[in-house]
Design a protein around this motif. Sequence first.
Motif, short mmCIF file in Angstrom:
data_model
loop_
_atom_site.label_atom_id
_atom_site.label_comp_id
_atom_site.label_asym_id
_atom_site.label_seq_id
_atom_site.Cartn_x
_atom_site.Cartn_y
_atom_site.Cartn_z
N ARG A 17 -14.68 -10.07 -3.16
CA ARG A 17 -14.67 -9.20 -1.92
C ARG A 17 -14.05 -10.16 -0.93
N LEU A 18 -14.44 -11.52 -0.94
CA LEU A 18 -14.08 -12.60 -0.09
C LEU A 18 -12.30 -12.63 -0.29
N GLN A 19 -12.00 -12.77 -1.58
CA GLN A 19 -10.60 -12.68 -1.88
C GLN A 19 -9.95 -11.48 -1.21
N PHE A 20 -10.50 -10.44 -1.44
CA PHE A 20 -9.80 -9.02 -0.80
C PHE A 20 -9.68 -9.20 0.89
N LEU A 21 -10.53 -9.70 1.46
CA LEU A 21 -10.71 -9.67 2.74
C LEU A 21 -9.66 -10.94 3.31
N ASP A 22 -9.22 -11.85 2.42
CA ASP A 22 -8.47 -12.84 2.74
C ASP A 22 -7.05 -12.18 2.43
N ILE A 77 -12.60 -0.57 6.22
CA ILE A 77 -12.97 -1.19 4.86
C ILE A 77 -14.23 -1.19 4.80
N ASN A 78 -14.81 -0.19 3.99
CA ASN A 78 -16.27 -0.25 3.76
C ASN A 78 -16.71 -0.78 2.41
N ASN A 79 -17.71 -0.92 2.16
CA ASN A 79 -18.25 -1.65 0.89
C ASN A 79 -18.70 -0.68 -0.40
N CYS A 80 -18.26 0.68 -0.22
CA CYS A 80 -18.66 1.71 -1.15
C CYS A 80 -18.01 1.10 -2.64
N PHE A 81 -18.89 1.59 -3.76
CA PHE A 81 -18.35 1.33 -4.73
C PHE A 81 -17.64 2.77 -5.29
N GLY A 82 -16.29 3.08 -5.47
CA GLY A 82 -15.75 4.09 -5.79
C GLY A 82 -14.47 4.03 -5.93
N HIS A 83 -13.70 4.89 -5.72
CA HIS A 83 -12.10 4.97 -5.42
C HIS A 83 -11.40 6.02 -4.79
N THR A 98 6.87 0.55 10.62
CA THR A 98 6.11 1.77 10.83
C THR A 98 4.63 1.47 10.62
N PRO A 99 3.81 2.03 11.55
CA PRO A 99 2.26 1.80 11.71
C PRO A 99 1.81 2.41 10.53
N ILE A 100 0.84 1.66 9.84
CA ILE A 100 0.09 1.93 8.56
C ILE A 100 -1.30 1.88 8.96
N PHE A 101 -2.24 2.67 8.30
CA PHE A 101 -3.59 2.54 8.37
C PHE A 101 -4.07 2.33 6.63
N ILE A 102 -4.82 1.06 6.60
CA ILE A 102 -5.52 0.75 5.34
C ILE A 102 -6.88 1.25 5.07
N LEU A 103 -6.98 2.24 4.16
CA LEU A 103 -8.42 2.67 3.75
C LEU A 103 -8.63 2.16 2.61
N MET A 104 -9.53 1.17 2.28
CA MET A 104 -9.75 0.68 1.16
C MET A 104 -11.28 0.02 0.73
N LEU A 105 -11.60 0.02 -0.17
CA LEU A 105 -12.96 -0.66 -0.75
C LEU A 105 -12.47 -2.17 -1.37
N PRO A 106 -13.31 -3.18 -0.84
CA PRO A 106 -13.36 -4.24 -1.58
C PRO A 106 -14.05 -4.21 -3.05
N TYR A 107 -15.07 -3.29 -3.25
CA TYR A 107 -15.51 -2.99 -4.45
C TYR A 107 -14.89 -1.60 -5.13
N ASP A 108 -13.59 -1.65 -4.97
CA ASP A 108 -12.94 -0.44 -5.58
C ASP A 108 -13.12 -0.61 -6.98
N ALA A 109 -13.39 0.71 -7.54
CA ALA A 109 -13.89 0.72 -8.81
C ALA A 109 -12.36 0.55 -9.61
N TYR A 110 -11.42 0.99 -9.58
CA TYR A 110 -10.16 0.70 -10.31
C TYR A 110 -9.77 -0.90 -10.12
N GLN A 111 -9.63 -1.40 -8.96
CA GLN A 111 -9.50 -2.73 -8.98
C GLN A 111 -10.43 -3.46 -9.74
N ILE A 112 -11.48 -3.24 -9.60
CA ILE A 112 -12.68 -3.98 -10.37
C ILE A 112 -12.41 -3.87 -11.69
N ASN A 113 -11.97 -2.89 -12.09
CA ASN A 113 -11.79 -2.62 -13.80
C ASN A 113 -10.55 -3.45 -14.37
#
Length: 394
Positions: A316-321, A334-340, A268-283
Amino acid sequence: MAITENYHSQWLSLLICALVLLQTRAIVNIPLTFPENAKAMGALCLDGSPPAYHFRKGRQEGQDNWLIYMEGGGWCHSIEECKSRTLDHKGSSKHMMENIHMFLGGILSRNPGINPSEFRNWNIVIMRYCDGSSFTGDVEQPVDNLYFRGKRIFDVITNELLDKGLNDAKEVFLTGTSAGGVSVVLNCDRFHKLLSNTTTKFKCLSDGGYVIHAKNDPKQAQGFESMFKDVVSLHNSTGMLPHTCTEKMKEKPYLCMFPQYVVEDMVTPIFILMLPYDAYQINVTLGHEVYFALRKSFKDHVKLPTPIYQVLKDFRLQFLDALPPCKPSNGMFINNCFGHTEIATITWNIDGNKINNVIDVQAIRDWYFDRKGVNLIEKIDLIKNCTADTYLAS
């Protein structure tokens, strides 16, 4: 000058509050619906209360189209954690109306000023999340008065929606945020197969759910990997994880909670909306020290220490890979916002959420309605404050 700045600060605060109230009003009037067959099917929240969802009928040209939103809220991977969730909406439907203010609108709003998309007139379903396993749990008998029945909750709600008209829909968009975004990835193909109408257009969107399996540093890998291992074990989730993934990960099926190992085989087609600097992932992945340093930098408008900034840029480079190879049917923003998460918050449809001058809501519309391919990744590696539309000094 100080008076002017104070005036503008107060005005901005009032404006944000007004927007929040406007967005909240769009959801407050939607009552909880309890599936009729929940008790018979043994579909129960962690505390044994029945699961629930919100349903708002579509109007005008949207009457035959459905937007389904899977609520987020993390996971519980121990008896103690799961018990604590029974005290609020994340483990009990008894508390679900108490947090209705959390739905701030976004893609769920009918206000065209907030949600300038076609989706605002569709049938809207909010699948409330009270099982702690991204709808994957499948334990027959209760443990310490806890019910691990995420699979049955998914089944009873989707079956009822099919009977309410979902099975005859022209268009269906399955969305979700955070743990709900993981739920979307895990259940996207399964949900699609439930629709017997072969002419129904069906796509999925995961917002804030593309958490990655960090492997460059063993300490980083312990975060989500350890959590998912315990979640799958406690909730007996393996059977609800996509088989295309578990067949590859036979020794470690819990790795199939990571979207990166599932998306590559999705039909199924899927759209990924995500932040490399996602607050939850960083924590979880980089640790509290990095998370709180970054939060302090934003809150107090101070420069982030260089070593910590470098750790974040490397991550961020890990995330992009870890992003899947581009497929014409899929999309990403995929934008560089800090948030979630974005689609159901006040950061939806604001100028700070742009890549190459394309805002998030427009990117999603273009992709869903096949107007153009969307594969937008912010190139600059600086961390962004999207509400202020500024970058953090490195």
